[in-house]
Design an enzyme around this catalytic site. Structure first.
Site, mmCIF file in Angstrom:
data_model
loop_
_atom_site.group_PDB
_atom_site.id
_atom_site.type_symbol
_atom_site.label_atom_id
_atom_site.label_comp_id
_atom_site.label_asym_id
_atom_site.label_seq_id
_atom_site.Cartn_x
_atom_site.Cartn_y
_atom_site.Cartn_z
ATOM 1 C CE1 TYR A 51 50.387 48.386 33.842
ATOM 2 C CE2 TYR A 51 49.125 48.604 31.817
ATOM 3 C CZ TYR A 51 49.366 47.960 33.009
ATOM 4 O OH TYR A 51 48.597 46.903 33.385
ATOM 5 C CD GLU A 53 53.991 46.171 35.554
ATOM 6 O OE1 GLU A 53 55.101 45.751 35.196
ATOM 7 O OE2 GLU A 53 52.934 45.540 35.370
ATOM 8 C CG ASP A 197 43.769 49.230 58.965
ATOM 9 O OD1 ASP A 197 43.706 50.405 58.539
ATOM 10 O OD2 ASP A 197 43.106 48.290 58.485
ATOM 11 C CB THR A 223 41.323 53.861 53.466
ATOM 12 O OG1 THR A 223 40.754 54.381 54.664
ATOM 13 C CG2 THR A 223 41.095 52.375 53.396
ATOM 14 C CE LYS A 226 37.174 53.179 55.718
ATOM 15 N NZ LYS A 226 38.222 52.431 55.020
ATOM 16 N NE ARG A 232 35.865 53.688 47.275
ATOM 17 C CZ ARG A 232 35.263 54.052 48.398
ATOM 18 N NH1 ARG A 232 34.712 55.218 48.518
ATOM 19 N NH2 ARG A 232 35.207 53.232 49.422
HETATM 20 N N1 PLP Z 1 40.995 48.873 57.055
HETATM 21 C C1 PLP Z 1 39.979 49.344 57.780
HETATM 22 C C2 PLP Z 1 40.166 49.540 59.253
HETATM 23 C C3 PLP Z 1 38.773 49.658 57.156
HETATM 24 O O1 PLP Z 1 37.744 50.101 57.884
HETATM 25 C C4 PLP Z 1 38.644 49.454 55.753
HETATM 26 C C5 PLP Z 1 37.421 49.797 55.011
HETATM 27 O O2 PLP Z 1 36.352 49.830 55.436
HETATM 28 C C6 PLP Z 1 39.723 48.931 55.055
HETATM 29 C C7 PLP Z 1 40.877 48.655 55.725
HETATM 30 C C8 PLP Z 1 39.615 48.548 53.604
HETATM 31 O O3 PLP Z 1 39.613 49.586 52.743
HETATM 32 P P1 PLP Z 1 39.100 49.381 51.214
HETATM 33 O O4 PLP Z 1 37.633 49.357 51.275
HETATM 34 O O5 PLP Z 1 39.684 50.576 50.513
HETATM 35 O O6 PLP Z 1 39.702 48.120 50.705
#
Ligand code: PLP
Length: 421
Positions: A51, A53, A197, A223, A226, A232
């Protein structure tokens, strides 16, 4: 102190079955990848017991001296890799990273403006029943009906009309690069924050094969699993630490999460180290080349003759979007057909899709996992030809022949050799 096989043979069988599935099929889901063995090792480690935090040096638990080192390494590597002054490596996933970003940049009820889900946006960018759609007032821009590209004049019109607090650049299904400088200009013009994002294309950015959103955006999320090829999880970056650093930290913890997953953070650190290397950059180049080979094959005469095409006519990234609106196959049928040949892809709605979301008229086909497996130009040509031949023939395709060609490729590129789950 039993082994997994002794303690829980049912779950051990799942792990073994999944390793076999990954080894024996062609994994072409654009959001997936194969992590290096060192990442598996860090993630399956005793760090899961801890843990922690808080943040390094400022924890609410004792005994954090080792995990502090891991988190600081992950932070420093993330900042160096993407040229950011601020990094938060604690988000459990892309979705929780995005929830924290909106928590830091906006107040419930504020307007957010992102790419529509139906045109390739993500659930967390404002889908109705996602937290983003429930807490915020959602406006969306779409792709141009003729070019299928994001038209920056249309984004500007939408921004002027809706006066969003946050403009979102980024996507889950889009085959081209975005113009981050133009997004910045629009955000400045309407007084909005710009959040990018880059979940899908972060690996390409790390390798220098895609423009970086970091210098143009107030906040960038991604993320790690990918194209970036790690465990993950999620990650948040900001160009400068002064601006949103404090707010983002508090939005992640305690705003969104409790204890961070230290085993995942250690695995993130490993993946970020890998991503700074030359081999990683070569793999990203093979990834993009593979997607381009696929797009080229899927626009050939025999495929076009069967009513199959590729959105925008090609790709700049790690995926290609197949348009089946004029084909006898729908997305579900095409996904199933390729699955029966040992190729895993996902059906995906195309913009202006006449079919329901469960069926769709498209496929999203990605190359990161196969590039990680070692595939290069020759193998991607073969993969593209198998897919092209199957889609052109439709339900009359010779699946046994396709399967044999798939097996030749999987045999030639063993995955995790020697690993036994
Ligand atoms: N943002 C984008 C552009 C994504 O394509 C994805 C996942 O497919 C995510 C966020 C979310 O990621 P997670 O599946 O780890 O929550």
């Amino acid at each position: 102190d039993q082994s997994l096989a002794e303690l829980d043979p049912e779950i051990a069988a799942v792990l073994e079955g999944e390793l076999g599935r990954q080894r024996d099929t062609l994994e072409m889901i654009a959001s997936e990848n194969f992590v290096p063995r060192a990442v598996l090792q860090a993630q399956g480690s005793v760090l899961t017991n801890k843990y922690a935090e808080g943040y390094p040096g400022k924890r609410y638990y004792g005994g954090c001296e080792q995990v502090d080192i891991a988190e600081n390494l992950a932070i420093d590597r993330a900042k160096a890799l993407f040229g950011a002054e601020y990094a938060n490596v604690q988000p459990h996933s892309g979705a929780t990273a995005n929830a924290a970003v909106l928590h830091a940049l906006a107040t419930p009820g504020d307007t957010i403006l992102g790419l529509s889900l139906a045109h390739g946006g993500h659930l967390t960018h404002g889908m109705k029943i996602n937290f983003s759609g429930k807490l915020y007032n959602v406006a969306a821009y779409g792709v141009d009906p003729d070019t299928y590209r994001v038209d920056m004049d249309a984004v500007r019109d939408a921004a002027l009309e809706h006066k969003p607090k946050v403009i979102i650049a980024g996507w889950s299904a889009y085959p081209r690069q975005l113009d981050f400088a133009a997004f910045r200009e629009i955000a400045d013009e309407v007084g909005a924050y710009l959040w990018t994002d880059m979940a899908h294309f972060a690996g390409l950015v790390a390798a220098g094969l895609h423009p970086s959103p970091v210098p143009h955006s107030d906040v960038v999320s991604t993320t790690v699993h990918k194209t970036l090829g790690g465990p993950r999880s999620g990650l948040i970056l900001a160009r400068d630490a002064e601006g949103f650093g404090k707010k983002l930290n508090s939005a992640v913890f305690p705003g969104q999460q409790g204890g961070p997953l230290m085993h995942v953070i250690a695995a993130k650190a490993v993946a970020l180290k890998v991503a700074a290397g030359e081999e990683f950059a070569a793999r990203q180049a093979a990834t993009v080349q593979g997607a381009q080979i696929l797009a080229e094959r899927l626009t050939a005469a025999d495929v076009a003759g069967a009513g199959v095409s590729v959105l925008t006519g090609g790709t700049d990234v790690h995926l290609t979007l197949v348009d089946l609106r004029d084909s006898a196959l729908d997305g579900q049928q095409a996904e199933d057909l390729l699955h029966s040949a040992g190729i895993t892809v996902n059906r995906n709605a195309v913009p202006f899709d006449p079919r329901p979301p469960r069926v769709t008229s498209g496929l999203r086909i990605g190359t990161p996992a196969l590039a990680s497996r070692g595939f290069g130009e020759t193998e991607f040509r073969e993969v593209a030809d198998i897919i092209g031949t199957v889609l052109a023939a439709g339900t009359g395709a010779d699946i046994e022949a396709a399967k044999a060609r798939v097996q030749k490729l999987t045999d030639a590129f063993p995955l995790y050799p020697g690993l036994a789950q």
